[in-house]
Design an enzyme around this catalytic site. Structure first.
Site, PDB file in Angstrom:
ATOM      1  CG  HIS A   1      42.697  77.940  18.490  1.00  0.00           C
ATOM      2  ND1 HIS A   1      43.601  78.206  19.486  1.00  0.00           N
ATOM      3  CD2 HIS A   1      41.972  76.881  18.915  1.00  0.00           C
ATOM      4  CE1 HIS A   1      43.422  77.338  20.475  1.00  0.00           C
ATOM      5  NE2 HIS A   1      42.441  76.522  20.153  1.00  0.00           N
TER       6      HIS A   1
ATOM      7  CG  ASP B   1      46.395  77.002  13.300  1.00  0.00           C
ATOM      8  OD1 ASP B   1      46.527  75.762  13.236  1.00  0.00           O
ATOM      9  OD2 ASP B   1      45.808  77.574  14.227  1.00  0.00           O
TER      10      ASP B   1
ATOM     11  CD  GLN C   1      40.606  71.602  14.341  1.00  0.00           C
ATOM     12  OE1 GLN C   1      40.154  70.533  13.932  1.00  0.00           O
ATOM     13  NE2 GLN C   1      40.777  71.846  15.632  1.00  0.00           N
TER      14      GLN C   1
ATOM     15  CE  LYS D   1      43.923  70.804  17.792  1.00  0.00           C
ATOM     16  NZ  LYS D   1      42.781  70.892  18.718  1.00  0.00           N
TER      17      LYS D   1
ATOM     18  CB  CYS E   1      40.482  78.643  21.943  1.00  0.00           C
ATOM     19  SG  CYS E   1      40.690  77.670  23.417  1.00  0.00           S
TER      20      CYS E   1
HETATM   21  N1  PMP Z   1      44.806  76.116  16.015  1.00  0.00           N
HETATM   22  C1  PMP Z   1      43.645  75.507  15.783  1.00  0.00           C
HETATM   23  C2  PMP Z   1      42.893  75.838  14.530  1.00  0.00           C
HETATM   24  C3  PMP Z   1      43.157  74.573  16.699  1.00  0.00           C
HETATM   25  O1  PMP Z   1      41.986  73.971  16.470  1.00  0.00           O
HETATM   26  C4  PMP Z   1      43.903  74.296  17.863  1.00  0.00           C
HETATM   27  C5  PMP Z   1      43.404  73.294  18.894  1.00  0.00           C
HETATM   28  N2  PMP Z   1      42.078  73.441  19.259  1.00  0.00           N
HETATM   29  C6  PMP Z   1      45.120  74.937  18.028  1.00  0.00           C
HETATM   30  C7  PMP Z   1      45.542  75.836  17.102  1.00  0.00           C
HETATM   31  C8  PMP Z   1      45.977  74.666  19.229  1.00  0.00           C
HETATM   32  O2  PMP Z   1      46.468  73.370  19.167  1.00  0.00           O
HETATM   33  P1  PMP Z   1      47.265  72.751  20.410  1.00  0.00           P
HETATM   34  O3  PMP Z   1      46.391  72.937  21.619  1.00  0.00           O
HETATM   35  O4  PMP Z   1      47.437  71.317  20.040  1.00  0.00           O
HETATM   36  O5  PMP Z   1      48.550  73.473  20.517  1.00  0.00           O
END
Ligand code: PMP
Length: 406
Positions: A123, A200, A203, A226, A364
């Site tokens: 991401h 990270d 997910q 999430k 993203c």
């Molecule tokens: N890393 C991953 C793998 C994600 O899926 C996301 C959210 N789509 C993020 C980071 C960013 O998370 P947040 O917008 O809650 O900071």
């Protein structure tokens, strides 16, 4: 244990609603999940009964709020099996957790010529902060490539790691492909060369058992929104030995020990990294989200979601011209796909009118889209409250929409 899906759904009143006259099918859980009554009530309770700023005042309201805020830290610590509560830092989300480490670890440990290994499936949140801080320090980002099936080429790691490598940053689970990456193995390989690993886990935490000690992760980040909690709350887990060596990320109230006009000394961890008034309501309500996950059992949730994944994958594969991106043997409940000749945005828009909320676009993850040479995908992602009937209705709607757009 029998998975009581009706009881689970009863916790989420939002799921009962209709959109455009159709029952809502919410398959955008990888972006953000809905909140159960337990979380909504905890938010309301705090606001109605005992709201006060934490850690500061000597009065009942602040005292009670502080107690519950710190209880949430213990809940998180136990949930991911951290060794110490001081290793749990509350942030506003995964993104802020990553920026914190990129800036602070970067400041302390990166020098000109240093290298950070980042995977190709990240991401943007787990790429851009490293790029920004690498640029600041004259360091370089090195790519850990993926294969066509959407798996990391971990076999390349021994040759990618060098004496210049200061950190590896990798997702536990891909937000696009659903691939569950072999982070324990990556960490073991990295530690043999004394390289720390940032995971990270945005997910992963709501879907698979995460034990930061057995993984031996150096850093691990995730977001409450999430995992059935509020938005604006995130967690950074960091091993004490790293956090204690890292300078503060932001300055302000709460993170200080003593301040004079000339000089400041800083608090101990975790407070050193928690400048300013945090999302008190969100953090306290987060306890309830974790309690729901804990009491349901992550293994039960994972088994349910795996069944949804298997069921949906089978039916999607039977649709003419449909390609699923990400075919790793170990996936979580995320399916990204395209149908030949149809733009994912058009599919998503038409599905919405049928009551199905999916995500379309690049998610993203532009480097990953570039790898597959596509502008985006349609992504359906499941949560603990989704059902096979919803999948049936989604497939029906998808077939109809695909026919109309063909
Ligand atoms: N890393 C991953 C793998 C994600 O899926 C996301 C959210 N789509 C993020 C980071 C960013 O998370 P947040 O917008 O809650 O900071």
């Amino acid at each position: 244990m029998k998975y009581d899906i009706q009881k689970m759904r009863s916790y989420f009143p939002v799921l009962k609603q209709e959109v455009y006259g159709r029952p809502l099918i919410y398959f955008d859980n990888a972006a953000s999940t809905q909140k159960p009554v337990q979380v909504l009530m905890a938010q309301e309770r705090l606001q109605n009964d005992y709201y006060g700023n934490i850690h500061r005042a000597a009065h009942y309201m602040a005292d009670k709020a502080t107690g519950d805020f710190e209880t949430a830290r213990d809940e998180v610590k136990n949930f991911i099996n951290a060794e110490n509560r001081e290793e749990i830092i509350f942030t506003k989300g995964t993104t802020e957790s990553i920026n914190l480490v990129a800036a602070s670890f970067g400041e302390q440990f990166l020098t000109p010529g240093s290298e950070i290994i980042v995977s190709e499936m990240e991401h943007h949140s787990n790429l851009v902060p490293w790029q920004i801080n690498a640029l600041r320090k004259g360091a370089k980002i090195v790519k850990l490539p993926i294969s066509e099936s959407g798996e990391l080429q971990t076999g390349l790691l021994p040759e990618l790691i060098s004496s210049k490598t200061k950190l590896i940053a990798v997702a536990h689970v891909s937000n696009v492909l659903g691939t569950v990456n072999p982070v324990a193995q990556i960490i073991e390989t990295a530690h043999k060369r004394d390289v720390p690993v940032f995971v990270d886990g945005a997910q992963a935490v709501p879907h698979i058992q995460v034990d930061v000690q057995s993984l031996d992760a150096d850093f691990y980040a995730f977001s409450a929104h999430k995992m059935y909690g509020s938005n604006g709350v995130g967690v950074l887990y960091g091993k004490r030995k790293w956090l204690e060596q890292m300078p503060p990320y932001q300055g302000g109230g709460e993170m200080i020990s003593e301040v004079s006009f000339e000089k400041t000394t800083f608090s101990e961890i975790p407070y050193k990294f928690e400048a300013g008034t945090p999302n008190i309501t969100g953090v306290i309500a987060f306890s309830e989200a974790i309690k729901l996950l804990r009491e349901t059992g992550i293994d039960n949730i994972a088994a349910w979601e795996q069944e949804l994944l298997r069921y949906a994958t089978e039916q999607l594969k039977a649709i003419d011209g449909l390609r699923i991106y990400g075919e790793a043997p170990h996936k979580s409940g995320v399916i990204s796909f395209n149908i030949a000749g149809i733009h994912p945005f058009d599919l998503g828009t038409m599905l919405d009118k049928a009551g199905v909320a999916v995500r379309t676009g690049h998610h993203c993850a532009d480097p990953l889209m570039n790898f597959y040479n596509i502008p985006g995908t349609v992504r359906a992602s499941f949560a603990l409250y989704n059902t096979k009937e919803e999948i049936d209705n989604f497939i029906k709607a998808l077939k109809k929409v695909a026919q109309m757009l063909a």
